[in-house]
Write an enzyme that holds these catalytic residues in place. Structure first.
Site, PDB file in Angstrom:
ATOM      1  N   GLU A  12     -30.597  29.908  94.700  1.00  0.00           N
ATOM      2  CA  GLU A  12     -29.511  29.828  93.649  1.00  0.00           C
ATOM      3  C   GLU A  12     -28.466  30.844  94.944  1.00  0.00           C
ATOM      4  O   GLU A  12     -27.446  31.814  94.655  1.00  0.00           O
ATOM      5  CB  GLU A  12     -29.929  30.936  92.881  1.00  0.00           C
ATOM      6  CG  GLU A  12     -30.919  29.913  91.597  1.00  0.00           C
ATOM      7  CD  GLU A  12     -31.258  31.076  90.576  1.00  0.00           C
ATOM      8  OE1 GLU A  12     -31.031  32.067  90.915  1.00  0.00           O
ATOM      9  OE2 GLU A  12     -32.143  30.619  89.954  1.00  0.00           O
ATOM     10  N   ASN A  39     -32.614  25.014  95.624  1.00  0.00           N
ATOM     11  CA  ASN A  39     -32.764  25.029  94.542  1.00  0.00           C
ATOM     12  C   ASN A  39     -32.260  25.651  93.849  1.00  0.00           C
ATOM     13  O   ASN A  39     -31.317  26.928  94.386  1.00  0.00           O
ATOM     14  CB  ASN A  39     -34.356  25.474  94.466  1.00  0.00           C
ATOM     15  CG  ASN A  39     -34.696  25.284  92.894  1.00  0.00           C
ATOM     16  OD1 ASN A  39     -34.771  23.652  92.512  1.00  0.00           O
ATOM     17  ND2 ASN A  39     -35.374  25.860  91.941  1.00  0.00           N
ATOM     18  N   HIS A  84     -33.020  24.490  83.438  1.00  0.00           N
ATOM     19  CA  HIS A  84     -32.848  25.697  82.551  1.00  0.00           C
ATOM     20  C   HIS A  84     -31.714  25.101  80.758  1.00  0.00           C
ATOM     21  O   HIS A  84     -30.752  25.538  81.504  1.00  0.00           O
ATOM     22  CB  HIS A  84     -32.684  26.916  82.689  1.00  0.00           C
ATOM     23  CG  HIS A  84     -33.778  27.430  83.223  1.00  0.00           C
ATOM     24  ND1 HIS A  84     -35.435  27.561  83.520  1.00  0.00           N
ATOM     25  CD2 HIS A  84     -33.522  28.163  85.425  1.00  0.00           C
ATOM     26  CE1 HIS A  84     -35.581  27.918  83.777  1.00  0.00           C
ATOM     27  NE2 HIS A  84     -35.523  27.901  85.480  1.00  0.00           N
ATOM     28  N   GLU A  89     -37.056  23.618  87.036  1.00  0.00           N
ATOM     29  CA  GLU A  89     -37.980  24.321  86.369  1.00  0.00           C
ATOM     30  C   GLU A  89     -37.353  24.515  84.897  1.00  0.00           C
ATOM     31  O   GLU A  89     -36.703  24.991  83.710  1.00  0.00           O
ATOM     32  CB  GLU A  89     -36.634  25.601  86.499  1.00  0.00           C
ATOM     33  CG  GLU A  89     -36.861  26.004  88.317  1.00  0.00           C
ATOM     34  CD  GLU A  89     -36.570  27.868  88.897  1.00  0.00           C
ATOM     35  OE1 GLU A  89     -36.014  27.883  87.561  1.00  0.00           O
ATOM     36  OE2 GLU A  89     -36.604  27.859  89.788  1.00  0.00           O
ATOM     37  N   ASP A 103     -36.067  23.899  81.666  1.00  0.00           N
ATOM     38  CA  ASP A 103     -37.218  24.011  79.866  1.00  0.00           C
ATOM     39  C   ASP A 103     -35.819  23.609  78.679  1.00  0.00           C
ATOM     40  O   ASP A 103     -34.758  24.047  79.539  1.00  0.00           O
ATOM     41  CB  ASP A 103     -37.127  25.385  79.952  1.00  0.00           C
ATOM     42  CG  ASP A 103     -36.611  26.771  80.658  1.00  0.00           C
ATOM     43  OD1 ASP A 103     -35.741  26.665  81.107  1.00  0.00           O
ATOM     44  OD2 ASP A 103     -37.175  27.755  80.814  1.00  0.00           O
TER      45      ASP A 103
END
Ligand code: G3I
Length: 470
Positions: free
Chosen positions: A277, A318, A355, A387, A389
């Site tokens: 990030e 990432n 996400h 990651e 979701d």
């Protein structure tokens, strides 16, 4: 026949004899074929065969055929042999290690071996010798079929493993690998300057080993969150800092952390989320402590330190919000990675956190994700969903239709990964809604709080494990 002609004739026969002997000896050792992964790219995808079949005559000593091939993750090798006049014996060797020894009776024989290996280039060798009392066997070796797959992983937090054995069972029974959700962050690994504590990170590795699953990406070497208090104490942004970090000092702090952590996990953690990030949603550099004190080249330095510490580790950048193109965040990350690659910085892959908050981020379609993946793959990068979701919006009642809607998004992201040969792993950020960084009502993970599979899990399996768990 003149003496000259006789001598020429003898030489010709001698050469012919030597040639046939040479053929016997060298035929097997010749031709190494480079195979490339199939564009079909499915779990069951087969690496393309070269359009030659290798005909080999075998004598003593054993002869050898070898191939090099590249897969995202190797799952199975199938090899067909035909032993003509006599029986033979064959040994299959992968990356220098014996995989299988088989007797090949006169006739055909198929060798099928499960061979799980990480992404990359592998060398397969077949060593053949005459079997039993045979002095000679004529063996035809057909090009191997290589099957690859995309492993499915979950982020786990060690504290849940010890407190909840049913959770550990779910993860080990359903997932192929784990990544540490929190246990390898700075605050845990280096709580005091120069004092490293690997207790929690090691628990994740030990859990995976003891349950026969893999460890995926180590998370995380450089980030702006979950850092220890001692870093903040001397952060120039801290109004109470009396002796703020200098650039040289912070580079050394970062170097020491990366080197110590990566060396500790060398051989146990195959790849790292090196920088996480670093870009904000408006496309600018995130003004974190690393950027403020060191400058933008902290990113490059972090990759170089990690590479020095473990030259075999695959190193990733990432980020979130980057799974589709045409937004400032995603496009800036793409530019950053293009620049790092052009400069020869050892960055090997890019992780797409994914996400999904449908009401905020929109819904990433398989087509949009695929198109974005293509441009990163064209930079020569490896790709992963790191990651995933999918939060169900608070306004949406938790009906079967809501779970189907969620499953559709999981399916699309899985499809995009499956279609892109550079996409190597698929990770959900947690396994169950019982433990999720999202609120329970967001119900974002593939298993419900009772550890039962939701439609999202079925959707993932339909795409990535159409024939069950390997
Ligand atoms: O530090 C305190 C601890 O002392 C206390 O015992 C505990 C009580 O709950 O709280 C602790 O802080 C928590 C921390 O994890 C653990 O160190 C925070 O409340 C909690 O919010 C924090 O959440 C983690 C978050 O990263 C930190 O930003 C989540 O579990 C984790 O899933 C989340 O993961 C991030 C990835 O690392 C990077 N990408 C985004 C992703 C989701 O935010």
């Amino acid at each position: 026949m003149t003496p000259d002609a006789a001598s020429a004739n003898q030489s010709a026969r001698a050469v012919a004899l030597r040639l046939s002997a040479a053929t016997l000896a060298i035929a097997i050792a010749a031709l190494g074929a480079t195979l490339t992964p199939s564009r079909a790219g499915a779990q069951e995808a087969t690496v393309q065969r070269p359009n030659v079949s290798h005909q080999r005559v075998v004598t003593k000593p054993p002869s050898e055929v070898s191939w090099r091939f590249t897969t995202r993750n190797l799952r199975q090798i199938k090899l067909r042999l035909r032993s003509a006049r006599c029986s033979s014996r064959a040994e299959l060797i992968l990356d220098g290690r014996s995989l299988e020894r088989v007797a090949v009776p006169k006739g055909r024989k198929t060798i099928g071996v499960k061979a799980f290996r990480d992404p990359g280039t592998h060398k397969l060798q077949l060593s053949v010798r005459p079997g039993g009392a045979c002095r000679r066997a004529r063996v035809t070796v057909y090009p191997p079929q290589i099957k690859e797959w995309i492993p499915i992983g979950a982020a786990i937090w060690s504290r849940h493993l010890s407190a909840d054995p049913a959770f550990g069972d779910l993860v080990a029974n359903e997932f192929d690998f784990v990544v540490p959700e929190n246990d390898m962050k700075w605050a845990y690994l280096q709580p005091r300057r120069g004092v490293f504590d690997f207790t929690l990170g090691d628990r994740v590795v030990d859990f995976a080993r003891s349950r026969g699953i893999d460890v995926g990406m180590g998370h995380v070497l450089v980030w702006h969150v979950q850092n220890p208090g001692w870093l903040w104490q001397r952060d120039p942004a801290n109004p109470d800092a009396t002796n703020p970090w200098t650039r040289e000092e912070l580079i050394e702090v970062m170097r020491e952390h990366i080197t110590t952590v990566v060396r500790h996990y060398r051989g146990a953690v195959p790849e790292w989320d090196v920088v996480n990030e670093a870009i904000t949603e408006n496309g600018s550099y995130r003004k974190n402590i690393w950027y403020r004190v060191i400058g933008p080249d902290y990113i490059e330095l972090a990759f170089r330190f990690a590479h020095q510490a473990d030259p075999d580790a695959r190193l990733y950048y990432n980020d979130y919000g980057t799974e589709t193109a045409n937004n400032p965040h995603s496009d800036a990350v793409y530019r950053l990675l293009s620049e790092l690659r052009a400069k020869g910085v050892p960055v090997h892959g890019v992780g797409f956190q994914t996400h999904v908050f449908p009401h905020l981020t929109g819904v990433p379609t398989a087509e949009a994700v695929s198109a974005n993946f293509r441009r990163y793959a064209d930079l020569g990068l490896r790709l992963q969903i790191t990651e995933l979701d999918v939060a169900i919006p608070g306004s949406m009642p938790k009906t079967p239709a809501a779970y189907e809607f969620q499953a559709g998004i999981y399916r699309d992201v899985a499809r995009a990964c499956q279609r892109q040969p550079a996409c190597e792993r698929f990770t959900t950020w947690g396994a169950t809604d019982r433990y999720s960084w999202l609120t329970k009502s967001a119900a974002g993970l593939p298993f419900d709080p009772q550890l039962q599979p939701k439609p999202a899990w079925t959707a993932i399996l339909d795409v990535l494990r159409p024939r069950g768990r390997p």
